[in-house]
Design an enzyme around this catalytic site. Structure first.
Site, short mmCIF file in Angstrom:
data_model
loop_
_atom_site.label_atom_id
_atom_site.label_comp_id
_atom_site.label_asym_id
_atom_site.label_seq_id
_atom_site.Cartn_x
_atom_site.Cartn_y
_atom_site.Cartn_z
N PRO A 1 -18.50 125.68 96.49
CA PRO A 1 -17.57 124.76 97.25
C PRO A 1 -16.73 124.76 97.66
O PRO A 1 -15.46 124.04 98.66
CB PRO A 1 -18.05 123.91 96.28
CG PRO A 1 -19.06 123.93 95.38
CD PRO A 1 -19.41 125.70 95.49
N GLU B 1 -22.28 131.95 108.94
CA GLU B 1 -22.28 133.94 109.33
C GLU B 1 -21.04 133.83 109.25
O GLU B 1 -21.65 134.81 110.12
CB GLU B 1 -23.42 133.66 109.37
CG GLU B 1 -24.67 133.52 108.53
CD GLU B 1 -25.87 134.96 109.04
OE1 GLU B 1 -25.69 136.14 109.30
OE2 GLU B 1 -26.50 133.88 108.96
#
Length: 379
Positions: free
Chosen positions: A128, A363
């Protein structure tokens, strides 16, 4: 490097096209609207060999190279970026990490199930509060006899809810120590291991995303991938290869948007002729076609290096950065060419644009790719 598609690529492209036409295309708008992850369709792709494309046959994989893998993702991206993303994450991240770095025992235990589609795989690095700054991760594992006790959370994890097994990177050493992170294989149902689905995403809505939660999760030491403390280095190598998959998927989304725009421009008439005859539209199509071709060439260049087991950090970043940005450009231009129709869900342009937007983030963001490239060229 030979740019002609080999026979395997031609065969795979046709197989994926046929499968997508039958199994994905009729459902993609509903899956998108409902944020439904078509796990049954994923398992069918496992039966076709699409969930272990570059894994050797001894582990149940298809035994292909990265040209064939990239080709499959390009074909999936032309139809649905969400389904393509799930296939990419399953292959490149979870399955790939186990194949490239795990012990023979773990390979034998998990790869046949992952490549067949019996198991769906997840991969957890992001948290997070830590995305690109992965070495500040707060999820930790503490040794307790033969077990490691894991506490913390991972976020934006593909298949986090439905995945049967997850490869998870956690801190086992000091903060900011690149040798203080370890990779574990954790099975669904392990006590204290849970997930919460992330809803209301902008795009790739057919690909499931979740937060993983670890509350005193006990994992046996035999589930460690490679050596303790080597997880961060493993993850960086996995991301190098994984960027090829996002580049390939981006190429597919871009080409799908371009082909939809081309078809529309040839059929839509204004002032007594198809709008493709107007230079303003023709030039847009020319730019899109050129950019898609360039993105595909960069992607296959990186795939060629991967096949040869050569360093591909720079080329992988080239491909991922350029192809993902081209996907957004093509989605945007397709919407512009279609005008008001492109702004509706009745036409595919808006979905291509929404799906493309994730490609510039997942990514490694475009900004991170430029950081990687600049470091490589300044060495």
């Amino acid at each position: 490097m030979n740019f002609e598609k080999n026979e395997n690529q031609k065969m795979i492209a046709q197989m994926v096209r046929d499968f997508a036409e039958k199994e994905i295309k009729p459902n993609l708008n509903k899956w998108d609207a409902d944020e439904y992850f078509p796990i049954e369709t994923m398992k069918k792709m496992g039966e076709l060999g699409l969930l272990g494309m570059y894994i050797p046959e001894q582990y149940g994989g298809s035994g292909f190279g990265y040209f064939e893998y990239a080709t499959a993702l390009m074909e999936l991206g032309k139809v649905c970026g969400g389904v393509g993303l799930s296939v990419a994450a399953h292959n490149s991240l979870c399955t790939g990490h186990i194949y490239y770095h795990a012990s023979e025992e773990l390979k034998q235990k998990y790869l046949p199930k992952l490549t067949s589609g019996e198991f769906i795989g997840a991969w957890g690095l992001t948290e997070p509060n830590t995305g690109s700054d992965a070495m500040r991760m707060k999820t930790t594992a503490v040794k307790d006899g033969e077990y490691w006790v894991i506490n913390g959370a991972k976020n934006w994890i593909t298949h986090g809810l439905s995945g049967d097994v997850a490869v998870v990177l956690v801190r086992t050493g000091e903060l900011l120590d690149s040798n203080g992170i370890t990779a574990f294989v954790i099975e669904k149902g392990t006590p204290g291991f849970s997930a919460v689905k992330i809803k209301d995403k902008f795009g790739v809505r057919a690909s499931e995303t979740a937060e993983l939660i670890f509350d005193q999760v006990r994992v046996h030491e035999s589930q460690v991938i490679g050596q303790v403390g080597q997880g961060f280095k493993q993850a960086m190598q996995i991301l190098d290869g994984g960027r090829i998959s996002i580049a390939a998927l981006s190429c597919g989304v871009a080409r799908g948007a371009y082909e939809a725009a081309l078809k529309y421009a040839q059929e839509r008439e204004q002032f007594g002729q198809p709008i493709s005859k107007f230079q303003a539209i023709g030039f847009k199509l020319a730019d899109m076609a050129t950019q898609v071709e360039a993105a595909e060439l960069l992607t296959f260049q990186a795939a060629d290096l991967k096949n040869k087991k050569q360093g591909l950090t720079k080329q992988g970043a080239f491909a991922k950065y350029y192809a993902s940005e081209v996907a957004v450009i093509c989605g945007n231009e397709a919407m512009q060419i279609m005008g008001g129709y492109g702004y509706t869900k009745e036409y595919p342009a808006e979905k291509f644009l929404r799906d493309a937007r994730l490609m510039t983030i997942g990514e490694g963001t475009s900004e991170i790719q430029k950081l990687v490239i600049s470091r490589e060229i300044l060495k």
